[in-house]
Design a protein around this motif. Structure first.
Motif, PDB file in Angstrom:
ATOM      1  N   THR A  15       0.847  -1.187   0.000  1.00 35.25           N
ATOM      2  CA  THR A  15       0.000   0.000   0.000  1.00 35.25           C
ATOM      3  C   THR A  15       0.884   1.239   0.000  1.00 35.25           C
ATOM      4  OG1 THR A  15      -1.633  -1.211   1.308  1.00 35.25           O
ATOM      5  CG2 THR A  15      -1.910   1.172   1.156  1.00 35.25           C
ATOM      6  N   CYS A  17       0.981   5.414   0.160  1.00 34.52           N
ATOM      7  CA  CYS A  17       0.235   6.621   0.502  1.00 34.52           C
ATOM      8  C   CYS A  17       0.188   7.528  -0.731  1.00 34.52           C
ATOM      9  CB  CYS A  17       0.899   7.350   1.660  1.00 34.52           C
ATOM     10  SG  CYS A  17       0.031   8.888   2.087  1.00 34.52           S
ATOM     11  N   CYS A  22       2.938  12.957   0.139  1.00 33.15           N
ATOM     12  CA  CYS A  22       3.654  11.826  -0.461  1.00 33.15           C
ATOM     13  C   CYS A  22       3.707  11.942  -1.981  1.00 33.15           C
ATOM     14  CB  CYS A  22       3.028  10.506  -0.021  1.00 33.15           C
ATOM     15  SG  CYS A  22       3.366  10.106   1.719  1.00 33.15           S
ATOM     16  N   ALA A  49      -3.506   4.495  -1.106  1.00 27.86           N
ATOM     17  CA  ALA A  49      -4.357   4.747   0.056  1.00 27.86           C
ATOM     18  C   ALA A  49      -4.248   6.198   0.474  1.00 27.86           C
ATOM     19  CB  ALA A  49      -3.951   3.847   1.214  1.00 27.86           C
ATOM     20  N   CYS A  51      -3.985   9.277   3.429  1.00 24.53           N
ATOM     21  CA  CYS A  51      -2.914   9.631   4.353  1.00 24.53           C
ATOM     22  C   CYS A  51      -2.657   8.545   5.405  1.00 24.53           C
ATOM     23  CB  CYS A  51      -3.263  10.937   5.058  1.00 24.53           C
ATOM     24  SG  CYS A  51      -1.921  11.548   6.092  1.00 24.53           S
ATOM     25  N   MET A  52      -1.370   8.267   5.609  1.00 24.68           N
ATOM     26  CA  MET A  52      -0.955   7.280   6.607  1.00 24.68           C
ATOM     27  C   MET A  52      -0.366   7.951   7.850  1.00 24.68           C
ATOM     28  SD  MET A  52       0.672   4.283   4.286  1.00 24.68           S
ATOM     29  CE  MET A  52      -0.217   3.569   2.924  1.00 24.68           C
ATOM     30  N   ASP A  53      -0.650   9.240   8.017  1.00 24.49           N
ATOM     31  CA  ASP A  53      -0.270  10.005   9.211  1.00 24.49           C
ATOM     32  C   ASP A  53       1.231  10.099   9.460  1.00 24.49           C
ATOM     33  OD1 ASP A  53      -2.938  10.607   9.786  1.00 24.49           O
ATOM     34  OD2 ASP A  53      -3.202   8.726  10.865  1.00 24.49           O
ATOM     35  N   LYS A  62       3.502   0.698   2.933  1.00 19.14           N
ATOM     36  CA  LYS A  62       3.267  -0.390   3.880  1.00 19.14           C
ATOM     37  C   LYS A  62       3.272  -1.696   3.095  1.00 19.14           C
ATOM     38  CE  LYS A  62       0.852   2.059   7.497  1.00 19.14           C
ATOM     39  NZ  LYS A  62      -0.275   2.062   8.419  1.00 19.14           N
ATOM     40  N   THR A  71       6.357  -0.971   7.683  1.00 18.07           N
ATOM     41  CA  THR A  71       6.145   0.362   7.140  1.00 18.07           C
ATOM     42  C   THR A  71       7.498   0.955   6.796  1.00 18.07           C
ATOM     43  OG1 THR A  71       4.159   0.670   8.491  1.00 18.07           O
ATOM     44  CG2 THR A  71       5.183   2.649   7.585  1.00 18.07           C
TER      45      THR A  71
END
Length: 90
Positions: A15, A17, A22, A49, A51-53, A62, A71
């Motif tokens: 996955t 971001c 990104c 995907a 936002c992955m913060d 990921k 990650t």
């Protein structure tokens, strides 16, 4: 929407971001490179995907694969092959 390459018998899922921070650091290119490489590999699902913060550490990828959930931060589009290898345990 983000693109997805999926194998019906996926052994790994990657996955990327695709949120703004990104994308500015190459996420779209990374996603495209991974999708291209995964299509010839088989058994790997690649998707984008939200936002992955971890916006300051982008591009974030990921991998849920051979070594479990991992990650990776500061991943460049030219590292797609290495990410795919990690996903399938090579």
């Amino acid at each position: 929407t983000t693109g997805t390459t999926t194998s019906s018998s996926s052994t790994a899922e990657i996955t990327v971001c695709t949120n703004n921070a990104c994308v500015k650091r190459g996420a779209k290119e990374m996603l495209a490179n991974l999708q291209q490489e995964a299509s010839s590999c088989g058994g790997v699902s690649v998707k984008g995907a939200r936002c992955m913060d971890a916006c300051g550490a982008g591009c974030i990828v990921k991998v849920n694969g051979a070594a479990g959930l991992q990650t990776f931060i500061h991943v460049g589009p030219d590292e797609a092959g290495a990410v795919l290898a990690l996903a399938v345990g090579q």
